[in-house]
Design a protein around this motif. Structure first.
Motif, short mmCIF file in Angstrom:
data_model
loop_
_atom_site.label_atom_id
_atom_site.label_comp_id
_atom_site.label_asym_id
_atom_site.label_seq_id
_atom_site.Cartn_x
_atom_site.Cartn_y
_atom_site.Cartn_z
N TYR A 80 0.79 -1.23 0.00
CA TYR A 80 0.00 0.00 0.00
C TYR A 80 0.83 1.29 0.00
O TYR A 80 0.25 2.37 -0.01
N GLN A 81 2.14 1.18 0.07
CA GLN A 81 3.00 2.36 0.22
C GLN A 81 2.57 3.20 1.41
O GLN A 81 2.55 4.43 1.37
N ALA A 82 2.21 2.50 2.49
CA ALA A 82 1.64 3.16 3.66
C ALA A 82 2.54 3.06 4.88
O ALA A 82 2.12 3.41 5.98
N CYS A 83 3.78 2.61 4.72
CA CYS A 83 4.67 2.45 5.87
C CYS A 83 6.11 2.40 5.40
O CYS A 83 6.38 1.95 4.28
N ASN A 84 7.04 2.86 6.23
CA ASN A 84 8.46 2.70 5.91
C ASN A 84 9.22 2.07 7.07
O ASN A 84 10.44 2.16 7.14
N PHE A 85 8.50 1.40 7.97
CA PHE A 85 9.16 0.72 9.09
C PHE A 85 9.63 -0.67 8.66
O PHE A 85 9.02 -1.31 7.80
N ALA A 86 10.71 -1.12 9.29
CA ALA A 86 11.19 -2.48 9.11
C ALA A 86 10.92 -3.30 10.37
O ALA A 86 10.70 -2.74 11.45
N VAL A 104 -8.56 -1.35 12.86
CA VAL A 104 -9.57 -1.23 11.81
C VAL A 104 -9.14 -0.14 10.83
O VAL A 104 -8.80 0.97 11.25
N VAL A 105 -9.13 -0.46 9.55
CA VAL A 105 -8.82 0.52 8.51
C VAL A 105 -10.08 0.76 7.69
O VAL A 105 -10.99 -0.09 7.65
N PRO A 106 -10.16 1.89 7.02
CA PRO A 106 -11.35 2.15 6.19
C PRO A 106 -11.36 1.23 4.97
O PRO A 106 -10.37 0.57 4.65
N GLY A 112 -10.42 7.58 -2.59
CA GLY A 112 -9.94 8.56 -1.64
C GLY A 112 -9.54 7.98 -0.30
O GLY A 112 -8.76 8.61 0.44
N ASN A 113 -10.06 6.80 0.04
CA ASN A 113 -9.77 6.24 1.37
C ASN A 113 -8.32 5.79 1.51
O ASN A 113 -7.78 5.82 2.61
N MET A 114 -7.70 5.35 0.41
CA MET A 114 -6.30 4.94 0.50
C MET A 114 -5.43 6.11 0.94
O MET A 114 -4.61 5.98 1.86
N LEU A 115 -5.61 7.28 0.32
CA LEU A 115 -4.82 8.44 0.68
C LEU A 115 -5.13 8.90 2.10
O LEU A 115 -4.22 9.27 2.85
N ARG A 116 -6.39 8.86 2.48
CA ARG A 116 -6.75 9.25 3.84
C ARG A 116 -6.07 8.35 4.86
O ARG A 116 -5.52 8.81 5.86
N TRP A 117 -6.10 7.05 4.61
CA TRP A 117 -5.47 6.10 5.52
C TRP A 117 -3.96 6.30 5.57
O TRP A 117 -3.36 6.28 6.65
N ALA A 172 -12.54 11.49 7.63
CA ALA A 172 -12.79 12.77 6.97
C ALA A 172 -11.80 13.83 7.43
O ALA A 172 -11.55 14.80 6.72
N GLU A 173 -11.23 13.64 8.64
CA GLU A 173 -10.25 14.59 9.15
C GLU A 173 -8.98 14.62 8.29
O GLU A 173 -8.19 15.55 8.38
N ALA A 174 -8.77 13.59 7.45
CA ALA A 174 -7.60 13.57 6.59
C ALA A 174 -7.78 14.43 5.34
O ALA A 174 -6.81 14.66 4.61
N ASP A 175 -9.00 14.91 5.09
CA ASP A 175 -9.26 15.82 3.98
C ASP A 175 -9.05 17.25 4.45
O ASP A 175 -9.74 17.72 5.36
N ASP A 176 -8.14 17.96 3.83
CA ASP A 176 -7.79 19.30 4.30
C ASP A 176 -9.00 20.22 4.33
O ASP A 176 -9.19 20.98 5.29
N ASP A 177 -9.82 20.17 3.28
CA ASP A 177 -10.96 21.10 3.23
C ASP A 177 -11.96 20.81 4.33
O ASP A 177 -12.51 21.73 4.96
N GLU A 178 -12.21 19.52 4.62
CA GLU A 178 -13.16 19.17 5.67
C GLU A 178 -12.60 19.55 7.04
O GLU A 178 -13.34 20.03 7.91
N ARG A 179 -11.31 19.33 7.24
CA ARG A 179 -10.71 19.66 8.54
C ARG A 179 -10.75 21.16 8.78
O ARG A 179 -11.04 21.61 9.90
N VAL A 180 -10.50 21.96 7.76
CA VAL A 180 -10.57 23.41 7.91
C VAL A 180 -12.01 23.85 8.17
O VAL A 180 -12.26 24.73 9.01
N ARG A 181 -12.96 23.22 7.49
CA ARG A 181 -14.37 23.56 7.72
C ARG A 181 -14.74 23.33 9.17
O ARG A 181 -15.39 24.18 9.80
N ARG A 182 -14.32 22.19 9.71
CA ARG A 182 -14.65 21.90 11.11
C ARG A 182 -13.91 22.84 12.06
O ARG A 182 -14.46 23.25 13.08
N ARG A 183 -12.68 23.17 11.73
CA ARG A 183 -11.93 24.09 12.60
C ARG A 183 -12.62 25.45 12.67
O ARG A 183 -12.79 26.02 13.75
#
Length: 382
Positions: A80-86, A104-106, A112-117, A172-183
């Protein structure tokens, strides 16, 4: 976060790096030694569990060392290109110690869920690093929170929060626009994925370090009595948000004034902001000096993780000029302040309390194991 250098060519690399941009070496973060290592493949095959990669990697600097450790790459890296740990070869896992914390993952088939995760896992690994640097045992399942990253479904909104060792984050917090809206909607000056994780981890470590650590009396003297109704306190807070003069003298944020649990979690998160950013400042320029005002003496910026650890007073003396520089640089680019806070004497007293509890030795085996439950009583939801 400190800087790292490529073992193969000496070029600057970063905590998230997977390849050296200068020499092309494969890089991996090695939790067992807290280093980003340049790795070389080995022509070896070790017994492993089904579906587990063979231990086919070794740090390039270790080729001549007897009994040098072998590693596998975390399965989330290649798939998934989602980690760089060994993973040290002797460990019987396909996922690294950080990825195993996510229960639990989405649904990754949803657009869009891959990028959010991936964003959530990246922030979570930074938190893992800080826990390790503070000696908070992120490699022990009973001494680290676990996570579920969930998406809203019809008629069911996912609430970010912590309950009995399990941290839930709405993806949804991983989406910049949604996070700014909530802030903006919540009148918050600051809202980030890493900030969410730091805050929610504060609830976990309140259980470990305060409740189970025999610190309830000292906590209540400073933060107040957490036994007051939590739902009622949040209802009052959201119905009548406090003005700046009502919370700023004793709290790091408005939300910290809602309930003693939130006061601790906000103070905890802020303390983690401090130690991470001070390490970054020290790493970029060892011996850097800054002056906060024309009258103030220069302050030498140092690593907050050195041994023995610096006093809280010294950390604060470093913190003020670093944040002034950070905000001034942002303003030079036409950006808002990256650090939109001003710490009062009351807030600093609570940060000192966090500092003292974190820095003291902990008997990890004397603390009860955390029981994971996604919906336990007494859940802290924000």
């Amino acid at each position: 976060m400190r800087l790292f250098h490529c073992d193969q060519c000496g070029h600057l690399v970063f905590f998230e790096s997977v390849h050296c941009v200068n020499c092309g070496a494969t890089l991996a973060y090695l939790p067992d030694c807290a280093e980003v290592g340049a790795m070389r493949t080995l022509d070896v095959h070790t017994p492993s569990a089904p579906n587990m990669q063979p231990a086919a990697w070794q740090r390039v600097t270790a080729h001549s060392a007897p009994n040098a450790p072998h590693y596998r790459m975390c399965a989330n890296r290649d798939q998934y290109q989602a980690c760089n740990f060994a993973i040290p070869a002797h460990e019987p896992y396909s996922l690294c110690s950080a990825c195993r914390q996510t229960l639990v993952v989405p649904d990754l088939s949803v657009m869009g869920n891959m990028l959010r995760w991936q964003k959530l896992e990246s922030a979570k690994r930074r938190l893992y690093y800080t826990f390790a640097r503070l000696g908070l045992h992120p490699d022990r399942p009973d001494w680290t929170p676990h996570y579920q990253f969930l998406a809203d479904v019809p008629d069911q909104h996912v609430v970010t929060g912590h309950s009995n060792g399990l941290i839930t984050i709405n993806i949804a917090e991983a989406d910049d626009d949604e996070r700014v809206r909530r802030r903006v909607a919540l009148h918050e000056p600051y809202r980030t994925l890493l900030g969410h994780l730091r805050h929610e981890s504060g609830h976990f470590f309140w259980d470990k370090l305060v409740r189970d650590g025999g610190e309830l009396d000292s906590f209540r003297q400073l933060f107040g009595d957490e036994r007051q109704s939590y739902p009622d306190a949040l209802q009052v807070y959201y119905a009548n948000p406090p003005g700046y003069t009502e919370w700023s003298a004793q709290h790091v944020s408005a939300y910290a004034s809602a309930h003693p649990w939130e006061d601790w979690a906000e103070s905890w998160a802020h303390y983690l902001h401090m130690v991470d950013m001070l390490e970054t400042a020290a790493s970029y320029h060892t011996g850097l000096t800054m002056t906060g005002s024309a009258e103030a003496a220069s302050v030498r910026i140092g690593d907050p993780f050195i041994q023995p650890p610096p006093s809280f007073e010294h950390m604060v003396a470093q913190w003020v000029p670093v944040t002034l520089l950070l905000n001034s640089l942002n303003r030079s680019l036409g950006q808002q302040d990256a650090y939109p806070f001003a710490l009062s004497a009351g807030a600093l007293q609570k940060l000192r309390y966090v500092h003292d509890i974190v820095r003291r030795p902990h008997d990890v085996d004397s603390h009860p194991a955390t029981v994971l439950s996604p919906a336990g009583t007494g859940a802290r939801l924000a």
